[in-house]
Design a protein around this motif. Structure first.
Motif, mmCIF file in Angstrom:
data_model
loop_
_atom_site.group_PDB
_atom_site.id
_atom_site.type_symbol
_atom_site.label_atom_id
_atom_site.label_comp_id
_atom_site.label_asym_id
_atom_site.label_seq_id
_atom_site.Cartn_x
_atom_site.Cartn_y
_atom_site.Cartn_z
ATOM 1 N N PHE A 190 0.840 -1.197 0.000
ATOM 2 C CA PHE A 190 0.000 0.000 0.000
ATOM 3 C C PHE A 190 0.877 1.249 0.000
ATOM 4 O O PHE A 190 1.999 1.235 0.496
ATOM 5 C CB PHE A 190 -0.913 0.022 1.227
ATOM 6 C CG PHE A 190 -2.014 -0.998 1.189
ATOM 7 C CD1 PHE A 190 -3.211 -0.732 0.545
ATOM 8 C CD2 PHE A 190 -1.851 -2.230 1.802
ATOM 9 C CE1 PHE A 190 -4.225 -1.671 0.508
ATOM 10 C CE2 PHE A 190 -2.856 -3.179 1.774
ATOM 11 C CZ PHE A 190 -4.050 -2.902 1.122
ATOM 12 N N GLN A 191 0.324 2.335 -0.525
ATOM 13 C CA GLN A 191 1.063 3.591 -0.564
ATOM 14 C C GLN A 191 0.409 4.694 0.254
ATOM 15 O O GLN A 191 1.080 5.635 0.662
ATOM 16 C CB GLN A 191 1.228 4.066 -2.015
ATOM 17 C CG GLN A 191 2.313 3.339 -2.783
ATOM 18 C CD GLN A 191 2.683 4.057 -4.056
ATOM 19 O OE1 GLN A 191 1.841 4.665 -4.713
ATOM 20 N NE2 GLN A 191 3.949 3.994 -4.434
ATOM 21 N N THR A 192 -0.893 4.604 0.470
ATOM 22 C CA THR A 192 -1.592 5.653 1.217
ATOM 23 C C THR A 192 -2.259 5.065 2.452
ATOM 24 O O THR A 192 -2.814 3.958 2.407
ATOM 25 C CB THR A 192 -2.662 6.334 0.344
ATOM 26 O OG1 THR A 192 -3.660 5.378 -0.039
ATOM 27 C CG2 THR A 192 -2.032 6.926 -0.911
ATOM 28 N N LYS A 193 -2.217 5.817 3.551
ATOM 29 C CA LYS A 193 -2.819 5.346 4.795
ATOM 30 C C LYS A 193 -4.333 5.235 4.681
ATOM 31 O O LYS A 193 -4.940 4.330 5.266
ATOM 32 C CB LYS A 193 -2.451 6.293 5.941
ATOM 33 C CG LYS A 193 -1.027 6.136 6.440
ATOM 34 C CD LYS A 193 -0.793 6.967 7.686
ATOM 35 C CE LYS A 193 0.602 6.737 8.247
ATOM 36 N NZ LYS A 193 0.841 7.528 9.481
ATOM 37 N N SER A 194 -4.947 6.155 3.945
ATOM 38 C CA SER A 194 -6.408 6.131 3.838
ATOM 39 C C SER A 194 -6.880 4.841 3.176
ATOM 40 O O SER A 194 -7.819 4.187 3.656
ATOM 41 C CB SER A 194 -6.893 7.347 3.050
ATOM 42 O OG SER A 194 -6.326 7.366 1.747
ATOM 43 N N ASN A 195 -6.236 4.461 2.085
ATOM 44 C CA ASN A 195 -6.622 3.230 1.394
ATOM 45 C C ASN A 195 -6.293 2.005 2.240
ATOM 46 O O ASN A 195 -7.082 1.054 2.318
ATOM 47 C CB ASN A 195 -5.905 3.138 0.051
ATOM 48 C CG ASN A 195 -6.397 1.977 -0.790
ATOM 49 O OD1 ASN A 195 -7.590 1.740 -0.912
ATOM 50 N ND2 ASN A 195 -5.472 1.234 -1.361
ATOM 51 N N PHE A 196 -5.140 2.030 2.902
ATOM 52 C CA PHE A 196 -4.743 0.908 3.758
ATOM 53 C C PHE A 196 -5.735 0.715 4.903
ATOM 54 O O PHE A 196 -6.198 -0.404 5.161
ATOM 55 C CB PHE A 196 -3.341 1.160 4.303
ATOM 56 C CG PHE A 196 -2.878 0.141 5.306
ATOM 57 C CD1 PHE A 196 -2.701 -1.183 4.948
ATOM 58 C CD2 PHE A 196 -2.617 0.511 6.622
ATOM 59 C CE1 PHE A 196 -2.270 -2.131 5.873
ATOM 60 C CE2 PHE A 196 -2.187 -0.421 7.552
ATOM 61 C CZ PHE A 196 -2.011 -1.745 7.177
ATOM 62 N N ASN A 197 -6.074 1.804 5.588
ATOM 63 C CA ASN A 197 -7.004 1.698 6.715
ATOM 64 C C ASN A 197 -8.388 1.249 6.259
ATOM 65 O O ASN A 197 -9.044 0.445 6.935
ATOM 66 C CB ASN A 197 -7.104 3.042 7.435
ATOM 67 C CG ASN A 197 -5.839 3.386 8.195
ATOM 68 O OD1 ASN A 197 -5.098 2.502 8.614
ATOM 69 N ND2 ASN A 197 -5.573 4.668 8.371
ATOM 70 N N ARG A 198 -8.843 1.774 5.114
ATOM 71 C CA ARG A 198 -10.161 1.383 4.606
ATOM 72 C C ARG A 198 -10.200 -0.102 4.257
ATOM 73 O O ARG A 198 -11.136 -0.822 4.631
ATOM 74 C CB ARG A 198 -10.517 2.218 3.380
ATOM 75 C CG ARG A 198 -11.896 1.886 2.802
ATOM 76 C CD ARG A 198 -12.251 2.773 1.625
ATOM 77 N NE ARG A 198 -11.346 2.570 0.505
ATOM 78 C CZ ARG A 198 -10.435 3.447 0.112
ATOM 79 N NH1 ARG A 198 -10.299 4.595 0.748
ATOM 80 N NH2 ARG A 198 -9.652 3.186 -0.918
ATOM 81 N N GLU A 199 -9.178 -0.578 3.553
ATOM 82 C CA GLU A 199 -9.148 -1.984 3.165
ATOM 83 C C GLU A 199 -8.920 -2.891 4.374
ATOM 84 O O GLU A 199 -9.459 -3.994 4.438
ATOM 85 C CB GLU A 199 -8.049 -2.209 2.117
ATOM 86 C CG GLU A 199 -8.366 -1.606 0.763
ATOM 87 C CD GLU A 199 -9.602 -2.230 0.148
ATOM 88 O OE1 GLU A 199 -9.523 -3.367 -0.337
ATOM 89 O OE2 GLU A 199 -10.671 -1.578 0.175
ATOM 90 N N PHE A 200 -8.127 -2.427 5.338
ATOM 91 C CA PHE A 200 -7.887 -3.228 6.541
ATOM 92 C C PHE A 200 -9.191 -3.430 7.308
ATOM 93 O O PHE A 200 -9.489 -4.536 7.773
ATOM 94 C CB PHE A 200 -6.848 -2.543 7.433
ATOM 95 C CG PHE A 200 -6.169 -3.477 8.396
ATOM 96 C CD1 PHE A 200 -4.925 -4.003 8.110
ATOM 97 C CD2 PHE A 200 -6.780 -3.838 9.592
ATOM 98 C CE1 PHE A 200 -4.297 -4.875 8.991
ATOM 99 C CE2 PHE A 200 -6.166 -4.705 10.480
ATOM 100 C CZ PHE A 200 -4.920 -5.230 10.179
ATOM 101 N N ARG A 201 -9.982 -2.368 7.420
ATOM 102 C CA ARG A 201 -11.274 -2.487 8.103
ATOM 103 C C ARG A 201 -12.246 -3.351 7.308
ATOM 104 O O ARG A 201 -13.061 -4.077 7.885
ATOM 105 C CB ARG A 201 -11.877 -1.104 8.343
ATOM 106 C CG ARG A 201 -11.205 -0.328 9.475
ATOM 107 C CD ARG A 201 -11.933 0.969 9.757
ATOM 108 N NE ARG A 201 -11.324 1.704 10.849
ATOM 109 C CZ ARG A 201 -11.582 1.479 12.133
ATOM 110 N NH1 ARG A 201 -12.450 0.539 12.473
ATOM 111 N NH2 ARG A 201 -10.989 2.198 13.065
#
Length: 232
Positions: A181-192
């Motif tokens: 992942f490169q962005t925290k927003s995408n990482f956090n969304r997909e992690f949730r």
């Protein structure tokens, strides 16, 4: 129009972690162009029939309506989720076997060759590495996994991030980058989406216990002295 109907998987040159955002932007841009064209037509007709007497009013109202419409369209696009396509014929064993073969090949690339960790991975690039047309990959993932290609790849990335968070002292940001992942927003969304937890909460609940089992803390000097007095 064809790209809009195809969903995020239709943007095979877009980076997978940005496919949803790119598709939403495409929908908003298309809607904005349609609204703008309608008001341009209204202004043209006003000049033809009323010598432009109402042009200023049309422009001001048009700008207001267009802004409201764009806001509504952006909200709808943000809430939208692509519906997975079901198999064209569930009884067609040969078709399902071919889909399974495609998915096995993709899984091999993602796991054995660690292609899921490539932050610049696109559907087009994945298709070239697998030697399978992009549309065939998208169809196989939709039919068997019931999700789009971006979500399918991110499932592997989240699994790797979970392993790193559980087995190492690596920071959440480092685990995010290491897993692709490169962005925290995408990482956090997909992690949730995958775990229903934030990365920090998941780590707290899944880190192995470091306390030894079957042992007792050493006695204090006071405890030893008390026992000595009792034995005397």
């Amino acid at each position: 129009m064809s790209l809009g109907r195809a969903g995020p998987d239709g943007l095979d040159e877009a980076r997978l972690d940005r496919a949803h955002a790119a598709h939403r932007a495409l929908l908003v841009a298309a809607a904005a162009l349609c609204v703008s064209a309608l008001f341009d037509l209204a202004i043209f007709l006003d000049f033809q029939w009323a010598r432009g007497a109402n042009a200023a009013l049309i422009v001001s109202n048009g700008n207001l309506v267009e802004l409201l419409f764009l806001g509504f369209t952006a909200d709808v696009a943000a809430r939208a989720r692509p519906l997975p396509a079901g198999p064209a014929n569930s009884d067609d064993a040969a078709s399902l076997a071919k889909d399974r073969e495609v998915l096995d090949r993709i899984d091999h690339l993602l796991i054995e060759q660690r292609l899921s960790r490539d932050e610049n991975l696109t559907l087009s690039r994945l298709a070239r590495r697998a030697g399978v047309p992009a549309r065939q990959i998208s169809g196989a993932v939709n039919r068997l996994a019931r999700k789009n290609v971006s979500q399918y790849i991110n499932d592997f990335r989240i699994a790797e991030a979970c392993r790193l968070l559980r087995e190492s002292d690596m920071s959440v940001t480092a685990a995010m980058l290491e897993s692709g992942f490169q962005t925290k927003s995408n990482f956090n969304r997909e992690f949730r989406r995958v775990t229903s937890l934030s990365p920090a909460s998941w780590r707290e609940q899944n880190r192995p216990s470091t306390e030894p089992t079957g042992t007792h803390p050493p006695h204090t000097h006071g405890e030893s002295k008390s026992r000595l007095i009792q034995t005397e």
